[in-house]
Design a protein around this motif. Structure first.
Motif, PDB file in Angstrom:
ATOM      1  N   LYS A  17     -71.991  55.766  46.646  1.00  0.00           N
ATOM      2  CA  LYS A  17     -71.838  57.287  47.212  1.00  0.00           C
ATOM      3  C   LYS A  17     -71.161  58.232  46.241  1.00  0.00           C
ATOM      4  N   SER A  18     -70.108  57.897  45.798  1.00  0.00           N
ATOM      5  CA  SER A  18     -69.213  58.801  45.070  1.00  0.00           C
ATOM      6  C   SER A  18     -69.598  59.167  43.714  1.00  0.00           C
ATOM      7  N   THR A  19     -70.171  58.027  42.882  1.00  0.00           N
ATOM      8  CA  THR A  19     -70.603  58.127  41.653  1.00  0.00           C
ATOM      9  C   THR A  19     -71.811  59.192  41.922  1.00  0.00           C
ATOM     10  N   ARG A 159     -67.720  46.444  43.363  1.00  0.00           N
ATOM     11  CA  ARG A 159     -66.196  46.820  43.535  1.00  0.00           C
ATOM     12  C   ARG A 159     -65.574  45.744  42.547  1.00  0.00           C
ATOM     13  N   GLU A 162     -65.624  46.819  38.991  1.00  0.00           N
ATOM     14  CA  GLU A 162     -64.660  47.912  38.923  1.00  0.00           C
ATOM     15  C   GLU A 162     -63.241  47.651  38.624  1.00  0.00           C
TER      16      GLU A 162
END
Ligand code: CDP
Ligand code: CDP
Length: 229
Positions: A17-19, A159, A162
């Motif tokens: 979502k953020s990316t 995740r 990351e």
């Protein structure tokens, strides 16, 4: 009405979502709003002040006096966050905050305060907001609602990669997967504005899609919904 429609993006932890929302916002000239960063910031504040998270009145009272500031000028960097003029951009991504945020976000009084600020930011349209209840609750009138998903295994893998890249390996892949599923369940099962797909949201499964592909799908969908001159 010449205001630009709102883009609402919801989905589980690690779906991208953020990316994706940051980049779509940049391409479309919309202001980006990371609502998860708001819930994380107030959770950090509660932990910093040693509040008992089960004491809802105390938590809500403390948060009501907090001044939040978000800044996302760089579409390739996470949102920067200040709470009462203290920068907490890194601190809100900690393991402690991640483990506690769903508990704080389940409190009705906390959600009321956050949603009021989110609606004020979107009052003139033209924003791309991302979270868990944007299409269902915060902006039910959004011009385009996207429900971004990926399998739990894929999300945990992303995740984990990351964290590896950031040199933070406090959790194994299995622990991350368990943490992500526990948070999804807590967010889905809470009483107030639970995490759900809006009936009119378009679901995009990103298991086999790259970031650029997802961004361009969303950008095309949004443009196709703009009023034609
Ligand atoms: O980025 P990540 O998927 O890890 O989560 P986030 O978007 O930073 O959101 C952190 C937590 O805030 C979620 O697990 C929810 O408990 C809460 N949240 C919420 O309740 N409503 C929103 N609109 C956004 C986040
Ligand atoms: O905000 P949310 O928790 O939904 O996810 P994120 O923090 O934006 O993305 C999690 C990770 O997945 C990031 O490292 C992205 O680069 C990656 N990602 C991906 O590999 N493929 C996509 N289609 C979208 C995101």
């Amino acid at each position: 009405d010449r205001r630009l429609p709102i883009l609402a993006v919801d989905g589980p932890a690690g779906a991208g979502k953020s990316t994706v929302t940051r980049r779509a916002a940049q391409a479309l000239g919309l202001q980006y709003l990371d609502t998860g960063a708001m819930y994380r910031a107030v959770t950090w504040w509660c932990l910093e002040n040693n509040l008992d998270l089960r004491d809802e009145p105390a938590v809500v009272e403390a948060i009501a006096h907090c001044q939040l500031r978000l800044e996302s000028s760089d579409p390739h960097q996470p949102t920067r966050v200040w709470i009462n003029d203290r920068e907490v951009s890194q601190a809100i991504r900690s393991l402690e905050v991640t483990q506690r945020v769903s508990q704080v976000a389940a409190l009705r009084g906390v959600r009321r305060l956050m949603v009021r600020q989110q609606r004020a930011i979107g009052a003139n349209g033209g924003i791309a907001a991302e979270g868990r209840d944007i299409g269902t609750h915060v902006f039910p009138e959004a011009g385009l609602k996207i429900f971004l998903t990926a399998s739990p295994a894929e999300r945990a893998q992303r995740r984990w990669q990351e964290l590896q890249q950031q040199g933070q390996c406090d959790l194994s892949y299995e622990e991350l997967l368990a943490q992500i599923t526990a948070r999804d369940t807590a967010d889905q099962q809470r009483t107030y504005a639970p995490f759900r797909k809006a009936a009119d949201a378009i679901e995009i499964c990103t298991d086999n899609l790259g970031i650029d592909e997802v961004v361009s799908k969303i950008v095309h969908l949004y443009r196709s919904r703009l009023p034609q001159p």
